[in-house]
Design an enzyme around this catalytic site. Structure first.
Site, mmCIF file in Angstrom:
data_model
loop_
_atom_site.group_PDB
_atom_site.id
_atom_site.type_symbol
_atom_site.label_atom_id
_atom_site.label_comp_id
_atom_site.label_asym_id
_atom_site.label_seq_id
_atom_site.Cartn_x
_atom_site.Cartn_y
_atom_site.Cartn_z
ATOM 1 N N TYR A 112 -4.478 1.400 16.079
ATOM 2 C CA TYR A 112 -3.182 1.428 16.815
ATOM 3 C C TYR A 112 -3.275 1.302 18.447
ATOM 4 O O TYR A 112 -2.315 0.602 18.969
ATOM 5 C CB TYR A 112 -2.728 2.872 16.626
ATOM 6 N N GLU A 149 -7.758 8.088 6.452
ATOM 7 C CA GLU A 149 -7.939 8.778 8.098
ATOM 8 C C GLU A 149 -8.562 10.343 7.873
ATOM 9 O O GLU A 149 -7.938 11.139 8.049
ATOM 10 C CB GLU A 149 -6.679 8.739 8.953
ATOM 11 N N ARG A 154 0.911 -1.129 -0.177
ATOM 12 C CA ARG A 154 -0.039 0.083 -0.145
ATOM 13 C C ARG A 154 0.867 1.330 -0.101
ATOM 14 O O ARG A 154 1.710 1.477 0.695
ATOM 15 C CB ARG A 154 -0.960 -0.024 1.072
ATOM 16 N N HIS A 213 -3.334 10.960 1.118
ATOM 17 C CA HIS A 213 -2.899 10.670 2.263
ATOM 18 C C HIS A 213 -1.975 12.113 2.770
ATOM 19 O O HIS A 213 -0.882 11.989 2.985
ATOM 20 C CB HIS A 213 -1.597 9.442 2.099
HETATM 21 O O1 IFM Z 1 2.202 7.401 10.257
HETATM 22 C C1 IFM Z 1 0.859 7.450 10.157
HETATM 23 C C2 IFM Z 1 0.256 7.299 9.097
HETATM 24 O O2 IFM Z 1 0.581 8.382 8.076
HETATM 25 C C3 IFM Z 1 -1.280 7.571 9.026
HETATM 26 N N1 IFM Z 1 -1.763 6.420 10.313
HETATM 27 C C4 IFM Z 1 -1.091 6.448 11.440
HETATM 28 C C5 IFM Z 1 0.523 6.389 11.152
HETATM 29 C C6 IFM Z 1 1.300 6.511 12.747
HETATM 30 O O3 IFM Z 1 1.054 7.662 13.367
#
Ligand code: IFM
Length: 461
Positions: free
Chosen positions: A303, A167, A78, A122
């Site tokens: 996370y 996100e 990805r 992103h």
């Molecule tokens: O590094 C980030 C990523 O770009 C988006 N999601 C969370 C990751 C860790 O913070």
């Protein structure tokens, strides 16, 4: 002999990165400035003044990087496409050199038998669009559709898995409420909610275009949903839960799944004066239908756990409760200050499936920041990352055994990279990045992951 807990046969083992976090080449070959170039070049915004100018120079070293992926056995990769490489001003003028870069990357991946999963946005919005209001204005959503059309026409014959936005909630809140991310605006809920709306709208508008330009493809959004149980049953904590979970998770999932924006949240935003009643005219008839256009999958970035407490309210409204059962140590907490809580992944996966009936879920990001560095023998003993991944893989397997359709796992991240406001100080990689020499060094976790992929499973402890 150790027993292997096997994953389903077609389970996809993969890893993820994003453009600004690894590419470098920030102004190479006609690329336009992004909001992250502007943000990181502004003194005081990023730890140690780090920028994405070079990082690990993946832009020039992608061949070497794909070779590493192949060696690791990755079945899919990805990555994200930098919009300002394709349309330096955000719209109209196309930069062919930018398209060619991604085209070469995709060819290299396919030649290595690695399936490309491309994310369209992103976070590196063209600065020219930010200057016109960024995601707070509808014209940026229109520009996103133009960009989507250009890039999916160019790559749609070979890329068959597309992700729209990464996100949205983080773009909204870190960009316009906490201000930790570009464009760095604080406490502006009106702009935050407008931003979320235009992201969701552009996601919906983009889907038919992607499908048309990339016949037979699959497409979905990438959400981030951490696990946020109630701190206690007190009124104050229930309020904190409803607001936190509501604004971060339900706001986006409800809209994506045809339920509209959650009424309780809209009321809260209005009652608290965060988004006054007369400020909602950005929602136009038909918008909510567009954003709930059916997708093929949802990407989940998971996370940590955070426990919903409301410490702003008078103490008598709070029942005394332990917020976190564990003292902050270096095993149960990563260096981001995030609690390691694998079981939360199972909960969130189950919620996506049972509450929203998501037909297919990829874990599009999961991983941990630990700074274990090369020892005197050159080896990187990142046992905590191995433990972290092992426990989260097990949680994913448990969800699969409950019937949740989890199709693949993208470890975040393949390389140590530019961790946004934290710069290069946080290391999520399976592969160590030496930012001086640009050397890539396998950590123990990379060898371990190679073995997981080989045996399509983890060892039972
Ligand atoms: O590094 C980030 C990523 O770009 C988006 N999601 C969370 C990751 C860790 O913070």
């Amino acid at each position: 002999m150790t027993k292997i807990l096997k994953f389903p046969e077609n389970f996809l083992w993969a890893a993820a990165t994003s453009a600004y976090q690894i590419e470098g080449g920030w102004n190479a070959d006609g690329k336009g400035e992004s909001i992250w170039d502007r943000f990181s070049h502004t003194p005081g915004k990023v730890t140690n003044g780090d920028t994405g100018d070079v990082v690990i120079d993946h832009y020039h070293r992608y061949r070497e990087d794909v070779a590493l992926m192949r060696e690791m056995g990755l079945q899919a990769y990805r990555f994200s496409i930098a919009w300002p490489r394709i349309l330096p001003q955000g719209r109209r003028k196309i930069e062919q050199a930018g398209i060619d870069f991604y085209s070469r990357l995709v060819d290299e991946l396919l030649a290595a038998n690695i399936i490309p999963y491309a994310t369209l946005f992103h976070w590196d919005l063209p600065q020219a669009l930010q200057d016109e209001g960024g995601w707070t204005v509808r014209s940026t959503a229109e520009a996103f559709v133009e960009y989507t059309d250009v890039i999916t026409r160019a790559l749609g014959d070979r890329v068959k898995n597309w992700m729209t936005h990464n996100e949205m909630s983080v773009v909204v809140f870190n960009g316009y409420v906490s201000g930790e991310h570009a464009p760095g605006i604080k406490n502006d809920y009106v702009s935050a909610i407008r931003t979320g709306h235009h992201l969701l709208l552009s996601h919906g508008w983009a889907i038919p275009i992607i499908r048309q330009n990339s016949p037979g493809c699959e497409v979905g959004p990438v959400i981030n949903a951490n696990y946020s149980p109630l701190g206690s049953n007190s009124k104050a904590d229930r309020m904190a839960f409803n607001f936190g979970d509501g604004i971060w998770i339900r706001w986006f999932l409800d809209a994506l799944y045809g339920r509209g924006y959650p009424a309780d949240l809209v009321e809260q935003l209005q009652v608290r004066g965060l988004v006054p009643v007369d400020q909602w005219d950005f929602i136009q008839p038909g918008d909510m239908d567009v954003m709930s256009t059916t997708t093929d999958f949802v990407g989940l970035n998971y996370y940590f756990r955070y426990i919903s407490r409301n410490n702003d309210l008078p103490e008598e409204e709070n029942e005394p409760q332990t917020v976190h059962p564990l003292p902050k140590d270096n095993i149960n907490w990563t260096e981001m200050g995030w609690e390691v809580y694998p079981d939360g992944l199972r909960h969130v996966l189950a919620r996506l499936y049972f509450e929203y009936q998501v037909p297919k879920i990829y874990i599009t990001e999961n991983g941990a920041s630990y700074s274990d560095a090369p020892g005197p023998d050159g080896r990187i003993r990142d046992d905590r990352r191995i433990r972290f991944l092992n426990e989260h893989f097990r949680a994913a397997l448990q969800a699969i055994q409950m019937g949740v359709p989890v199709a693949g796992y993208f470890v975040w991240s393949l390389f140590d990279n530019f961790e946004w406001g934290h710069g290069n100080s946080q290391r999520f990689g399976l592969i160590w990045s030496d930012y001086e020499t640009l050397q890539r060094i396998w950590k123990d976790s990379a060898f371990w992951y190679q073995n997981v992929i080989r045996q399509n499973g983890i060892e039972e402890e």
